[in-house]
Design a protein around this motif. Structure first.
Motif, PDB file in Angstrom:
ATOM      1  N   TRP A 125      22.714   4.746  -5.193  1.00 20.42           N
ATOM      2  CA  TRP A 125      22.274   3.581  -4.420  1.00 20.42           C
ATOM      3  C   TRP A 125      23.427   2.605  -4.190  1.00 20.42           C
ATOM      4  CZ3 TRP A 125      18.797   3.100  -1.090  1.00 20.42           C
ATOM      5  CH2 TRP A 125      17.558   3.713  -1.215  1.00 20.42           C
ATOM      6  N   LEU A 126      24.323   2.498  -5.165  1.00 24.55           N
ATOM      7  CA  LEU A 126      25.475   1.618  -4.999  1.00 24.55           C
ATOM      8  C   LEU A 126      26.367   2.110  -3.861  1.00 24.55           C
ATOM      9  CD1 LEU A 126      27.030  -0.840  -5.999  1.00 24.55           C
ATOM     10  CD2 LEU A 126      28.155   0.641  -7.687  1.00 24.55           C
ATOM     11  N   VAL A 127      26.593   3.423  -3.809  1.00 19.17           N
ATOM     12  CA  VAL A 127      27.407   3.999  -2.728  1.00 19.17           C
ATOM     13  C   VAL A 127      26.711   3.812  -1.376  1.00 19.17           C
ATOM     14  CG1 VAL A 127      28.341   6.153  -1.776  1.00 19.17           C
ATOM     15  CG2 VAL A 127      28.559   5.664  -4.223  1.00 19.17           C
ATOM     16  N   ILE A 128      25.397   4.023  -1.349  1.00 17.57           N
ATOM     17  CA  ILE A 128      24.639   3.842  -0.104  1.00 17.57           C
ATOM     18  C   ILE A 128      24.750   2.403   0.381  1.00 17.57           C
ATOM     19  CG2 ILE A 128      22.303   3.774   0.882  1.00 17.57           C
ATOM     20  CD1 ILE A 128      21.644   6.188  -0.930  1.00 17.57           C
ATOM     21  N   ASN A 129      24.590   1.463  -0.542  1.00 16.68           N
ATOM     22  CA  ASN A 129      24.660   0.040  -0.167  1.00 16.68           C
ATOM     23  C   ASN A 129      26.058  -0.359   0.281  1.00 16.68           C
ATOM     24  OD1 ASN A 129      22.185  -2.017  -0.938  1.00 16.68           O
ATOM     25  ND2 ASN A 129      21.983  -0.018  -1.878  1.00 16.68           N
ATOM     26  N   ALA A 130      27.077   0.235  -0.342  1.00 12.82           N
ATOM     27  CA  ALA A 130      28.445  -0.074   0.050  1.00 12.82           C
ATOM     28  C   ALA A 130      28.787   0.510   1.420  1.00 12.82           C
ATOM     29  CB  ALA A 130      29.430   0.456  -1.000  1.00 12.82           C
ATOM     30  N   SER A 131      28.143   1.617   1.762  1.00 12.32           N
ATOM     31  CA  SER A 131      28.392   2.271   3.059  1.00 12.32           C
ATOM     32  C   SER A 131      27.578   1.633   4.184  1.00 12.32           C
ATOM     33  CB  SER A 131      28.047   3.758   2.972  1.00 12.32           C
ATOM     34  OG  SER A 131      28.755   4.393   1.937  1.00 12.32           O
ATOM     35  N   ALA A 132      26.504   0.949   3.829  1.00 15.19           N
ATOM     36  CA  ALA A 132      25.572   0.437   4.839  1.00 15.19           C
ATOM     37  C   ALA A 132      26.209  -0.502   5.860  1.00 15.19           C
ATOM     38  CB  ALA A 132      24.385  -0.245   4.149  1.00 15.19           C
ATOM     39  N   PRO A 133      27.117  -1.437   5.472  1.00 19.75           N
ATOM     40  CA  PRO A 133      27.703  -2.319   6.487  1.00 19.75           C
ATOM     41  C   PRO A 133      28.455  -1.558   7.576  1.00 19.75           C
ATOM     42  CG  PRO A 133      28.081  -3.220   4.310  1.00 19.75           C
ATOM     43  CD  PRO A 133      27.531  -1.839   4.114  1.00 19.75           C
ATOM     44  N   MET A 134      29.192  -0.505   7.206  1.00 22.44           N
ATOM     45  CA  MET A 134      29.921   0.277   8.202  1.00 22.44           C
ATOM     46  C   MET A 134      28.961   1.038   9.106  1.00 22.44           C
ATOM     47  SD  MET A 134      33.362   1.654   6.305  1.00 22.44           S
ATOM     48  CE  MET A 134      34.026   2.106   7.899  1.00 22.44           C
ATOM     49  N   LEU A 135      27.897   1.566   8.521  1.00 23.14           N
ATOM     50  CA  LEU A 135      26.902   2.267   9.335  1.00 23.14           C
ATOM     51  C   LEU A 135      26.251   1.301  10.317  1.00 23.14           C
ATOM     52  CD1 LEU A 135      25.188   4.510   6.607  1.00 23.14           C
ATOM     53  CD2 LEU A 135      26.866   5.196   8.327  1.00 23.14           C
ATOM     54  N   GLY A 136      25.973   0.086   9.852  1.00 23.10           N
ATOM     55  CA  GLY A 136      25.392  -0.924  10.737  1.00 23.10           C
ATOM     56  C   GLY A 136      26.332  -1.289  11.865  1.00 23.10           C
ATOM     57  N   ALA A 137      27.637  -1.429  11.545  1.00 23.38           N
ATOM     58  CA  ALA A 137      28.623  -1.761  12.580  1.00 23.38           C
ATOM     59  C   ALA A 137      28.729  -0.638  13.613  1.00 23.38           C
ATOM     60  CB  ALA A 137      29.981  -2.021  11.934  1.00 23.38           C
ATOM     61  N   LEU A 138      28.704   0.604  13.157  1.00 25.24           N
ATOM     62  CA  LEU A 138      28.762   1.741  14.083  1.00 25.24           C
ATOM     63  C   LEU A 138      27.506   1.798  14.947  1.00 25.24           C
ATOM     64  CD1 LEU A 138      30.243   4.496  11.739  1.00 25.24           C
ATOM     65  CD2 LEU A 138      31.357   3.478  13.740  1.00 25.24           C
ATOM     66  N   LEU A 139      26.364   1.477  14.342  1.00 23.49           N
ATOM     67  CA  LEU A 139      25.104   1.497  15.086  1.00 23.49           C
ATOM     68  C   LEU A 139      25.125   0.483  16.219  1.00 23.49           C
ATOM     69  CD1 LEU A 139      22.299   2.847  15.087  1.00 23.49           C
ATOM     70  CD2 LEU A 139      21.482   0.957  13.674  1.00 23.49           C
ATOM     71  N   ALA A 140      25.841  -0.632  16.014  1.00 22.41           N
ATOM     72  CA  ALA A 140      25.919  -1.664  17.046  1.00 22.41           C
ATOM     73  C   ALA A 140      26.596  -1.150  18.317  1.00 22.41           C
ATOM     74  CB  ALA A 140      26.675  -2.882  16.510  1.00 22.41           C
ATOM     75  N   LEU A 141      27.351  -0.055  18.189  1.00 24.57           N
ATOM     76  CA  LEU A 141      28.009   0.536  19.358  1.00 24.57           C
ATOM     77  C   LEU A 141      27.029   1.213  20.296  1.00 24.57           C
ATOM     78  CD1 LEU A 141      31.258   2.210  17.967  1.00 24.57           C
ATOM     79  CD2 LEU A 141      31.128   0.281  19.538  1.00 24.57           C
ATOM     80  N   VAL A 142      25.964   1.773  19.723  1.00 23.99           N
ATOM     81  CA  VAL A 142      25.067   2.619  20.523  1.00 23.99           C
ATOM     82  C   VAL A 142      23.672   2.050  20.698  1.00 23.99           C
ATOM     83  CG1 VAL A 142      26.309   4.737  19.958  1.00 23.99           C
ATOM     84  CG2 VAL A 142      24.486   3.963  18.452  1.00 23.99           C
ATOM     85  N   VAL A 143      23.322   1.043  19.903  1.00 23.42           N
ATOM     86  CA  VAL A 143      21.967   0.492  19.957  1.00 23.42           C
ATOM     87  C   VAL A 143      22.045  -1.007  20.239  1.00 23.42           C
ATOM     88  CG1 VAL A 143      19.834   0.063  18.692  1.00 23.42           C
ATOM     89  CG2 VAL A 143      21.066   2.203  18.358  1.00 23.42           C
ATOM     90  N   ARG A 144      21.240  -1.445  21.166  1.00 18.53           N
ATOM     91  CA  ARG A 144      21.158  -2.882  21.479  1.00 18.53           C
ATOM     92  C   ARG A 144      19.802  -3.401  21.024  1.00 18.53           C
ATOM     93  NH1 ARG A 144      21.266  -7.573  21.502  1.00 18.53           N
ATOM     94  NH2 ARG A 144      21.673  -9.023  23.216  1.00 18.53           N
ATOM     95  N   VAL A 145      19.820  -4.221  19.986  1.00 17.65           N
ATOM     96  CA  VAL A 145      18.588  -4.797  19.446  1.00 17.65           C
ATOM     97  C   VAL A 145      18.577  -6.282  19.786  1.00 17.65           C
ATOM     98  CG1 VAL A 145      17.214  -5.245  17.389  1.00 17.65           C
ATOM     99  CG2 VAL A 145      18.534  -3.133  17.572  1.00 17.65           C
ATOM    100  N   ASP A 146      17.486  -6.729  20.385  1.00 20.05           N
ATOM    101  CA  ASP A 146      17.374  -8.136  20.758  1.00 20.05           C
ATOM    102  C   ASP A 146      17.440  -9.017  19.514  1.00 20.05           C
ATOM    103  OD1 ASP A 146      15.553 -10.678  21.461  1.00 20.05           O
ATOM    104  OD2 ASP A 146      16.442  -9.873  23.298  1.00 20.05           O
TER     105      ASP A 146
END
Length: 233
Positions: free
Chosen positions: A158-179
């Protein structure tokens, strides 16, 4: 959008999370101290970081009272969902706390990347806040995994998942537009969830603790609040 800078800040946030988690795993050996620190940190994160961010994102659409109502719904819905999962008897409920923080970290990376797309200043403010909260985030992740009795390997995952989550979120911002109005509602829900976790899952465990544990709660609240105020400026 230039993704290099948002990804760099997301990576720094992840490293801060790993540092906080490692601190919780190796230096803080007393379970009560760990839970006290986490209780205070989560309480402060909800009130001075997550909820204000929800209000900021929802300006012009959500009334403050509406977002507070959504936070209250999150507070009320989380234990009901947890009980439903516990009734299933598969142990999924034990992972609810760490998962909620992984979602928060991912949203933080997503919002920071969106902020950089609007202006460098907005992105820096959001990314700085995520980095400032990273160490507390790591400690909280470990505490929320250990509280229901998850194994050390599960806690480390879970620690590794949480540490990776910000980068995954930043990458998601490239392809998904959430209001932003939707992001505001999600952040408000998370604020309510965090308040429930701190007040019902962690604070009660410190009720019969010693003065040192109560001091740890106060220190965590003061430190997280100070970081939030500094990063917000």
């Amino acid at each position: 959008m230039d993704i290099v800078i948002p990804l760099g800040f997301a990576a720094l946030s992840g490293l801060a999370t790993l540092a906080g988690g490692q601190l919780a795993l190796t230096i803080v050996r007393r379970q009560s101290i760990l839970l006290s620190l986490s209780a205070g940190a989560i309480f402060a994160v909800a009130l001075v970081a997550v909820l204000p961010e929800a209000i900021h994102l929802g300006r012009g659409f959500w009334h403050v009272s509406g977002l507070l109502a959504i936070a209250a719904l999150g507070y009320a819905a989380y234990p009901l969902l947890n009980r439903a999962l516990e009734a299933g008897g598969n142990g999924i409920a034990n992972h609810g706390g760490p998962f909620s923080f992984a979602l928060h970290a991912g949203l933080g990376g997503f919002i920071a990347a969106v902020g950089f797309g609007q202006s460098a200043h907005a992105g820096l403010v959001m990314a700085s806040a995520a980095i400032a909260h990273g160490i507390a985030h790591g400690i909280n992740t470990v505490a929320l995994a250990k509280a229901p009795g998850l194994s050390r390997p599960a806690t480390a995952r879970w620690l590794v998942i949480n540490a990776s989550a910000p980068m995954l979120g930043a990458l998601l911002a490239l392809v998904v537009r959430v209001d932003e109005t939707i992001l505001a509602a999600i952040m408000a829900v998370l604020a309510g969830v965090f308040l429930f976790i701190s007040s019902h899952s962690l604070f009660p465990r410190t009720g019969s603790a010693g003065v040192r544990d109560h001091v740890a709660v106060a220190i965590a609240i003061v430190v997280v609040t100070a970081f939030a105020l500094i990063a917000g400026h």
